[in-house]
Design a protein around this motif. Structure first.
Motif, PDB file in Angstrom:
ATOM      1  N   LEU A  80       2.885   1.788   2.994  1.00 42.69           N
ATOM      2  CA  LEU A  80       2.872   2.639   1.813  1.00 42.69           C
ATOM      3  C   LEU A  80       2.398   1.859   0.590  1.00 42.69           C
ATOM      4  O   LEU A  80       1.566   2.353  -0.187  1.00 42.69           O
ATOM      5  CB  LEU A  80       4.273   3.212   1.558  1.00 42.69           C
ATOM      6  CG  LEU A  80       4.418   4.135   0.357  1.00 42.69           C
ATOM      7  CD1 LEU A  80       3.552   5.374   0.517  1.00 42.69           C
ATOM      8  CD2 LEU A  80       5.876   4.510   0.156  1.00 42.69           C
ATOM      9  N   ARG A  84      -0.985   2.662  -1.577  1.00 39.43           N
ATOM     10  CA  ARG A  84      -0.985   2.904  -3.036  1.00 39.43           C
ATOM     11  C   ARG A  84      -1.915   1.935  -3.759  1.00 39.43           C
ATOM     12  O   ARG A  84      -2.632   2.320  -4.687  1.00 39.43           O
ATOM     13  CB  ARG A  84       0.436   2.782  -3.584  1.00 39.43           C
ATOM     14  CG  ARG A  84       1.291   3.976  -3.226  1.00 39.43           C
ATOM     15  CD  ARG A  84       2.668   3.870  -3.820  1.00 39.43           C
ATOM     16  NE  ARG A  84       3.447   5.051  -3.504  1.00 39.43           N
ATOM     17  CZ  ARG A  84       4.758   5.132  -3.609  1.00 39.43           C
ATOM     18  NH1 ARG A  84       5.452   4.087  -4.018  1.00 39.43           N
ATOM     19  NH2 ARG A  84       5.382   6.248  -3.305  1.00 39.43           N
ATOM     20  N   ARG A  85      -1.902   0.664  -3.314  1.00 37.75           N
ATOM     21  CA  ARG A  85      -2.796  -0.318  -3.930  1.00 37.75           C
ATOM     22  C   ARG A  85      -4.251   0.073  -3.719  1.00 37.75           C
ATOM     23  O   ARG A  85      -5.072   0.004  -4.647  1.00 37.75           O
ATOM     24  CB  ARG A  85      -2.510  -1.693  -3.316  1.00 37.75           C
ATOM     25  CG  ARG A  85      -3.158  -2.828  -4.075  1.00 37.75           C
ATOM     26  CD  ARG A  85      -2.826  -4.199  -3.493  1.00 37.75           C
ATOM     27  NE  ARG A  85      -1.449  -4.357  -3.090  1.00 37.75           N
ATOM     28  CZ  ARG A  85      -1.025  -4.619  -1.850  1.00 37.75           C
ATOM     29  NH1 ARG A  85      -1.909  -4.747  -0.865  1.00 37.75           N
ATOM     30  NH2 ARG A  85       0.246  -4.744  -1.574  1.00 37.75           N
ATOM     31  N   GLN A  87      -5.370   3.087  -3.184  1.00 37.99           N
ATOM     32  CA  GLN A  87      -5.650   4.295  -3.964  1.00 37.99           C
ATOM     33  C   GLN A  87      -5.960   3.931  -5.416  1.00 37.99           C
ATOM     34  O   GLN A  87      -6.909   4.458  -6.000  1.00 37.99           O
ATOM     35  CB  GLN A  87      -4.455   5.238  -3.892  1.00 37.99           C
ATOM     36  CG  GLN A  87      -4.693   6.555  -4.608  1.00 37.99           C
ATOM     37  CD  GLN A  87      -3.487   7.488  -4.513  1.00 37.99           C
ATOM     38  OE1 GLN A  87      -2.438   7.104  -3.989  1.00 37.99           O
ATOM     39  NE2 GLN A  87      -3.640   8.691  -5.024  1.00 37.99           N
ATOM     40  N   ARG A  88      -5.170   3.034  -5.994  1.00 38.68           N
ATOM     41  CA  ARG A  88      -5.443   2.616  -7.382  1.00 38.68           C
ATOM     42  C   ARG A  88      -6.803   1.935  -7.492  1.00 38.68           C
ATOM     43  O   ARG A  88      -7.559   2.163  -8.435  1.00 38.68           O
ATOM     44  CB  ARG A  88      -4.336   1.671  -7.874  1.00 38.68           C
ATOM     45  CG  ARG A  88      -3.032   2.385  -8.188  1.00 38.68           C
ATOM     46  CD  ARG A  88      -2.083   1.477  -8.955  1.00 38.68           C
ATOM     47  NE  ARG A  88      -1.746   0.264  -8.243  1.00 38.68           N
ATOM     48  CZ  ARG A  88      -0.692   0.101  -7.438  1.00 38.68           C
ATOM     49  NH1 ARG A  88       0.134   1.116  -7.252  1.00 38.68           N
ATOM     50  NH2 ARG A  88      -0.470  -1.047  -6.841  1.00 38.68           N
TER      51      ARG A  88
END
Length: 107
Positions: A80, A84-85, A87-88
């Motif tokens: 997860l 998220r990393r 996605q950023r």
């Protein structure tokens, strides 16, 4: 030296081969059962011994189960965080591309 086994160090660990329990001379008459060699007592003692021998195995199995669940939870958390990393990073790249396109259109 030909001595009989003691409680701490029996001659054999097999309950079926051990001598039956005898009432102590200090016991009051009538407080203990006369026959200690009933098959029910042997079976219950044998089952209890078998259960007690399996306790460490069951504890180890439960401990490994808990460790596997914890490891899976950690892997999910790591996946997860990585997602998220990424996605950023993708959002920042998208903003740079928009800005570059806007700058190219403005000129």
């Amino acid at each position: 030296m030909n001595t009989a086994g003691t409680i701490d160090r029996p001659l054999t660990h097999d309950p079926k081969k051990q001598a039956p329990m005898k009432p102590s001379t200090y016991d009051i008459a009538g407080t203990t059962p006369e026959d200690f060699t009933t098959s029910g007592a042997k079976d219950s003692r044998q089952n209890r011994t078998r259960e007690m021998q399996l306790i460490p195995e069951a504890l180890a199995r439960a401990h490994m189960h808990d460790r596997l669940i914890e490891a899976e939870r950690e892997r999910r958390a790591l996946r997860l965080a990585t997602a998220r990393r990424m996605q950023r990073r993708a959002e920042r790249a998208s903003m740079r591309a928009r800005r570059a396109l806007a700058m190219a259109v403005m000129q």
